[in-house]
Design a protein around this motif. Structure first.
Motif, PDB file in Angstrom:
ATOM      1  N   VAL A 453      -5.961   6.110  11.432  1.00 61.29           N
ATOM      2  CA  VAL A 453      -6.453   4.863  12.022  1.00 61.29           C
ATOM      3  C   VAL A 453      -7.679   4.359  11.260  1.00 61.29           C
ATOM      4  CG1 VAL A 453      -7.419   3.811  14.103  1.00 61.29           C
ATOM      5  CG2 VAL A 453      -5.502   5.409  14.289  1.00 61.29           C
ATOM      6  N   GLN A 454      -8.580   5.297  10.920  1.00 61.86           N
ATOM      7  CA  GLN A 454      -9.782   4.903  10.190  1.00 61.86           C
ATOM      8  C   GLN A 454      -9.454   4.339   8.817  1.00 61.86           C
ATOM      9  OE1 GLN A 454     -12.070   4.768  12.887  1.00 61.86           O
ATOM     10  NE2 GLN A 454     -13.366   5.035  11.117  1.00 61.86           N
ATOM     11  N   LYS A 457      -8.567   0.769   9.311  1.00 64.39           N
ATOM     12  CA  LYS A 457      -9.766  -0.021   9.618  1.00 64.39           C
ATOM     13  C   LYS A 457     -10.609  -0.251   8.370  1.00 64.39           C
ATOM     14  CE  LYS A 457     -10.388   1.310  14.480  1.00 64.39           C
ATOM     15  NZ  LYS A 457     -11.305   1.991  15.444  1.00 64.39           N
ATOM     16  N   GLN A 458     -10.841   0.820   7.614  1.00 63.13           N
ATOM     17  CA  GLN A 458     -11.670   0.692   6.419  1.00 63.13           C
ATOM     18  C   GLN A 458     -11.037  -0.232   5.395  1.00 63.13           C
ATOM     19  OE1 GLN A 458     -12.308   4.712   5.087  1.00 63.13           O
ATOM     20  NE2 GLN A 458     -13.465   5.282   6.912  1.00 63.13           N
ATOM     21  N   TYR A 461     -11.560  -3.760   6.782  1.00 62.22           N
ATOM     22  CA  TYR A 461     -12.965  -4.157   6.714  1.00 62.22           C
ATOM     23  C   TYR A 461     -13.421  -4.392   5.278  1.00 62.22           C
ATOM     24  CZ  TYR A 461     -13.313  -2.718  11.609  1.00 62.22           C
ATOM     25  OH  TYR A 461     -13.140  -2.602  12.969  1.00 62.22           O
TER      26      TYR A 461
END
Length: 613
Positions: A453-454, A457-458, A461
């Motif tokens: 998930v990260q 997101k990264q 972003y």
């Protein structure tokens, strides 16, 4: 704030213990040297610091130098309330080599120390029992048995750690004129003898622990079967990017299309509606469609890391990689680079040989990172039919995907071979290849899913704001002047026609040229830029169907292959260039690398467009 420091050897469950104590989710990888930066978090009223893994206070590698230097600083810091030394209960002897060194230093510098006997669940699974109280009495230090994976004993460990950290420091003779430079003199001369005696008395026999591992390794590390298994694992890795991610991608595309129609339907025709259609859903939306592939790639690599296979892959690759002037350790940064080149370049610090480390760093940009994924997926879906074979096990688009990644790897190896043959450094100064093989373990799913998930997101972003700005600029230049008579006569069209002669030999027009130039900020901008361009040109039709728009436009097969080859080789990431500059310390070297890879990429695209047509 008072702090507790967490130390231990690599592959001992230290980072997972840190996660459990702080609630943070750190990367857990089963190969040495993965943690080269300090990780901090809150543990009750204390700051908990996860130090890089190290085997001994007598260092052999650059990452261990960093760990020891930070540990030395913590020993001299009055704010250090407690040292937690993590021990691998399944490999007690190798863990205690470092542990006994830390105990001697803690006593010398009047610091409290607690041994965390981790992975106790695996020891009990083999029917072995460790007398923790007797072990604590023999080492002269508190010992707490636990499993960071199953949480066995974790509550009692927390209570004991906080009680020690909050207790007053015992009085002792003050340390005068201590510096990080002379701390090494306080390390016991032969901790191996101590650790061997303690392990023989309390530890589980290595033959019991390694019985299953050795049986698997007999197959996995065999010259024939191991090589076949390695190639199969790598092939399935890249096949899965298309096979597993396609339903998710279709779902995201459908959701974006429905959302676009709903919003623009409420607004009605006009400039705002055009902006949402073309710049937001056409540019930024076209990029978001490919996020599921990033997540699948991260998941598969995470499974390989956590299972312990990556260290075996490095061992398998050492002999062939050494022919190209590389080390088996180069495999780990190479594979990590398929997610992102920046941490992969920093991961190359674990390569002891300066020459091999430099060659690895300079060739890492040729590995196909996740930023290339949207470009590959878009053009492959345009050029390659979605045919399946062997009951869907093999997808033709997946084969094309694997071929692009393989081409990048082969190009990196050829460049490495040239660099290794022309380097002036003395090859005799290279250190031998030494790698600890961790035990095979089932992944800990909660941190792994969080990591996936990260990664999404990264990626969003990092790339999202750049793509939004580029899409906005392209939309403004392509929309105005509003009375120009079409995209071709807008400000963007005028700029595009000016640079078009540069891209005509590649069989593409000015629109692709604009997208390629914009993507030098970040490769994934290519998809967003094309999405905006075709969105403007296609008005309200095919809001999220960029691939369908390109197919209808009639992109030549040879030109499309040329663009793919261009993106395999060209160094188009500003952040990667900055990281290379920081790691190598040479602006001239890095700029030469950008120019060299860019020239090679252009020549490959030209050859594809000319020969394939």
């Amino acid at each position: 704030m008072k702090r507790i420091i967490l130390v231990g050897k690599p592959n001992s469950g230290k980072s997972l213990l840190f996660n459990q104590l702080t609630g943070l989710r750190q990367k857990v990888a089963n190969f040495p040297g993965v943690t080269v930066e300090l990780k901090t978090g809150r543990f009750d009223a204390f700051e908990l610091v996860d130090f890089p893994g190290t085997y001994s206070m007598s260092t052999l590698s650059r990452d261990e130098d960093i760990a020891v230097e930070k540990i030395n600083q913590a020993l001299l810091d009055d704010n250090t309330a407690l040292i937690i030394c993590n021990l691998d209960a399944t490999r007690l002897e190798s863990s205690l080599v470092f542990g006994m060194q830390m105990l001697a230093l803690a006593q010398r510098f009047n610091k409290k120390l607690l041994f965390a006997l981790n992975m106790i669940d695996e020891v009990e699974r083999f029917g072995h029992h460790i007398d923790v109280n007797a072990l604590a009495a023999d080492v002269g230090c508190p010992v707490s048995a636990l499993s960071a994976k199953t949480l066995l004993g974790i509550s009692e460990f927390k209570q004991q750690a906080l009680a020690l950290a909050n207790s007053p420091t015992a009085t002792s003779e003050p340390v005068h004129n201590a510096t990080t430079a002379n701390i090494a003199a306080d390390v016991p001369v032969n901790p191996l003898v101590q650790s061997r005696k303690l392990a023989a008395k309390y530890g589980i026999k290595a033959s019991i622990v390694l019985k299953t591992q050795n049986r698997i390794d007999a197959f996995m590390l065999n010259n024939v079967s191991g090589s076949i298994a390695f190639l199969l694992v790598m092939f399935l890795l890249f096949q899965s990017i298309f096979t597993f991610a396609t339903p998710l991608m279709d779902g995201v595309e459908s959701a974006l299309g429905a959302l676009a129609q709903a919003i623009t339907g409420m607004i009605g025709p006009g400039m705002l509606s055009d902006f949402l259609n073309d710049a937001i859903f056409g540019g930024l939306g076209s990029f978001l469609v490919f996020v599921p592939q990033i997540m699948v790639l991260t998941l598969i690599i995470g499974l390989l890391e956590d299972s312990g296979y990556l260290a075996r892959a490095a061992l398998i690759c050492h002999r062939p990689l050494s022919y190209f002037g590389l080390s088996g350790r180069s495999f780990i940064p190479y594979l990590s680079a398929h997610a992102c080149a920046i941490p992969a370049i920093m991961a190359a610090r674990t390569i002891e040989s300066p020459r091999k480390r430099l060659i690895t760093m300079l060739t890492i940009p040729l590995m196909s990172c996740s930023a290339r994924l949207p470009v590959y997926a878009l053009l492959i879906s345009v050029l390659i039919p979605p045919q399946q074979y062997l009951g869907g096990l093999i997808n033709l688009q997946g084969v094309a995907f694997f071929s692009l990644y393989l081409f990048g790897i082969l190009t990196a190896l050829l460049v490495s071979l040239v660099l290794s043959r022309t380097a002036n450094d003395d090859a005799k100064s290279d250190m031998p290849f030494i790698l600890e093989l961790p035990t095979y373990r089932l992944p800990h799913w909660k941190p792994l899913i969080h990591r996936v998930v990260q990664s999404a997101k990264q990626f969003i972003y990092r790339a999202g704001p750049v793509i939004f700005v580029v899409s906005l600029v392209i939309w403004l230049l392509g929309y105005f002047p509003s009375d120009a008579g079409g995209l071709e006569y807008s400000y963007l069209g005028q700029i595009g026609h000016f640079i078009e002669p540069l891209f005509t030999p590649l069989g593409i027009d000015w629109r692709y040229g604009i997208a390629i130039l914009m993507s030098f900020l970040a490769r994934e901008v290519f998809v967003g830029a094309l999405g905006t361009l075709f969105g403007i040109e296609g008005a309200d039709e095919n809001i999220a169907g960029l691939a369908a728009n390109i197919q209808q436009d009639g992109l030549a097969f040879g030109a499309g292959i040329g663009i793919l080859l261009f993106y395999v080789v060209a160094l188009q990431c500003v952040a990667t260039v900055a990281t290379l500059k920081a790691e190598t310390g040479s602006t001239k070297l890095v700029l030469g690398l950008v120019a060299g890879y860019g020239t090679l990429a252009y020549l490959l695209a030209f050859m594809a467009a000319s020969l394939i047509g």
